[in-house]
Design a protein around this motif. Structure first.
Motif, PDB file in Angstrom:
ATOM      1  N   ASP A 136       0.834  -1.199   0.000  1.00 27.61           N
ATOM      2  CA  ASP A 136       0.000   0.000   0.000  1.00 27.61           C
ATOM      3  C   ASP A 136       0.869   1.250   0.000  1.00 27.61           C
ATOM      4  OD1 ASP A 136      -2.967  -0.847   0.490  1.00 27.61           O
ATOM      5  OD2 ASP A 136      -1.801  -2.108   1.848  1.00 27.61           O
ATOM      6  N   MET A 137       2.027   1.138   0.629  1.00 25.83           N
ATOM      7  CA  MET A 137       2.845   2.335   0.816  1.00 25.83           C
ATOM      8  C   MET A 137       4.305   1.952   1.046  1.00 25.83           C
ATOM      9  SD  MET A 137       2.337   5.239   3.801  1.00 25.83           S
ATOM     10  CE  MET A 137       0.621   5.479   3.317  1.00 25.83           C
ATOM     11  N   LYS A 138       5.195   2.790   0.533  1.00 29.32           N
ATOM     12  CA  LYS A 138       6.605   2.712   0.886  1.00 29.32           C
ATOM     13  C   LYS A 138       6.870   3.702   2.013  1.00 29.32           C
ATOM     14  CE  LYS A 138       8.528   1.364  -3.630  1.00 29.32           C
ATOM     15  NZ  LYS A 138       7.250   1.193  -4.364  1.00 29.32           N
ATOM     16  N   LEU A 139       7.645   3.285   2.998  1.00 31.58           N
ATOM     17  CA  LEU A 139       8.061   4.159   4.085  1.00 31.58           C
ATOM     18  C   LEU A 139       9.582   4.192   4.098  1.00 31.58           C
ATOM     19  CD1 LEU A 139       6.733   4.559   7.643  1.00 31.58           C
ATOM     20  CD2 LEU A 139       9.127   3.931   7.359  1.00 31.58           C
ATOM     21  N   VAL A 140      10.147   5.393   4.054  1.00 32.84           N
ATOM     22  CA  VAL A 140      11.595   5.556   4.079  1.00 32.84           C
ATOM     23  C   VAL A 140      12.038   5.921   5.486  1.00 32.84           C
ATOM     24  CG1 VAL A 140      13.581   6.792   3.149  1.00 32.84           C
ATOM     25  CG2 VAL A 140      11.641   6.318   1.694  1.00 32.84           C
ATOM     26  N   ILE A 141      13.093   5.241   5.963  1.00 34.39           N
ATOM     27  CA  ILE A 141      13.699   5.598   7.237  1.00 34.39           C
ATOM     28  C   ILE A 141      15.061   6.228   6.960  1.00 34.39           C
ATOM     29  CG2 ILE A 141      14.578   4.763   9.436  1.00 34.39           C
ATOM     30  CD1 ILE A 141      12.527   2.603   9.429  1.00 34.39           C
ATOM     31  N   LEU A 142      15.246   7.452   7.439  1.00 33.57           N
ATOM     32  CA  LEU A 142      16.512   8.166   7.291  1.00 33.57           C
ATOM     33  C   LEU A 142      17.045   8.500   8.670  1.00 33.57           C
ATOM     34  CD1 LEU A 142      18.667   9.641   5.574  1.00 33.57           C
ATOM     35  CD2 LEU A 142      17.189  11.658   5.639  1.00 33.57           C
ATOM     36  N   SER A 143      18.166   7.915   9.037  1.00 37.32           N
ATOM     37  CA  SER A 143      18.797   8.214  10.315  1.00 37.32           C
ATOM     38  C   SER A 143      19.472   9.571  10.257  1.00 37.32           C
ATOM     39  CB  SER A 143      19.820   7.134  10.654  1.00 37.32           C
ATOM     40  OG  SER A 143      20.726   7.575  11.646  1.00 37.32           O
TER      41      SER A 143
END
Length: 230
Positions: A136-143
């Protein structure tokens, strides 16, 4: 004659992804494809999320990694069903891999289907952006330890993302990270995208993020859970 191999690969992937998306829709399962660099804190975030959800949502995880089953073992230690996919050096997951993992995940007919399926993709901000997995969705994690220049260096994934997590915010006093600049760049690439600054270590922002996840899963079933109903 020139043959567009990449187009053919993506075409086959997208056909499988469309079949998966249709199936997930019919079953009312919200599917989140989490993408981030190695060390961004993807698995740690999931560990903290599942501890906070405390079985209020049926969850399953598909873990993508080049080698080892360490991430899946960490998730299963919390009592959450996890399937490990090893790409043996491949830089991303693809839809046929998810199809096989789903078959493994659901081979026990007595186990209730998840309401939330999380795909933790291979650590990479480039290749996974191009491959639809039926999510349904892409989620990006950026530290924040990675540097504020990453949205402009890797614009495609930030354009594709439905939400962006700025992780490890407890490190902001100790690293050179232009938070306002990074937020501005992300909003330029994807105006209005949902942003979550959070720290899995201190708990900052975790309640809001868990509420958002529960709402997305509830919306897939046609209802919305308010924050006060967590």
């Amino acid at each position: 004659m020139r043959i567009e191999v990449k187009s053919d690969i993506l075409g086959e992937n997208n056909r499988t992804a469309a079949q998966l998306a249709k199936m997930f829709l019919e079953k009312g399962i919200f599917v989140l494809n989490i993408i981030g660099s190695p060390g961004a804190g993807k698995t740690t975030l999931l560990e903290k999320v599942f501890a906070r959800l405390d079985k209020r949502l049926r969850v399953a995880v598909i873990e993508g990694d080049l080698f080892t089953e360490k991430d899946a073992a960490r998730i299963e230690a919390l009592g959450v069903t996890a399937i490990q996919l090893n790409t043996q050096g491949g830089c991303h997951l693809d839809a046929p891999m998810i199809e096989r993992a789903w078959a493994e995940l659901t081979k026990d007919d007595s186990r209730p289907l998840p309401e939330l399926l999380i795909i933790e993709n291979v650590g990479n901000l480039v290749c996974p952006a191009e491959f639809n997995l039926g999510e349904d969705m892409k989620l990006v994690i950026l530290s924040v330890a990675e540097g504020a220049d990453k949205p402009l260096k890797y614009p495609l994934i930030f354009k594709e993302a439905g939400a962006v997590v700025f992780s490890k915010t407890d490190l902001l006093p100790y690293v050179d990270f232009d938070y306002d600049g990074a937020v501005s760049d992300v909003n330029m690439l994807h105006p209005g995208v949902q942003l979550f600054p959070l720290s899995a270590k201190t708990g900052e922002g975790m309640d809001e993020f868990c509420c958002w996840l529960m709402n997305r899963a509830a919306e897939k079933k046609g209802t919305v859970v308010g924050k006060g109903d967590e």
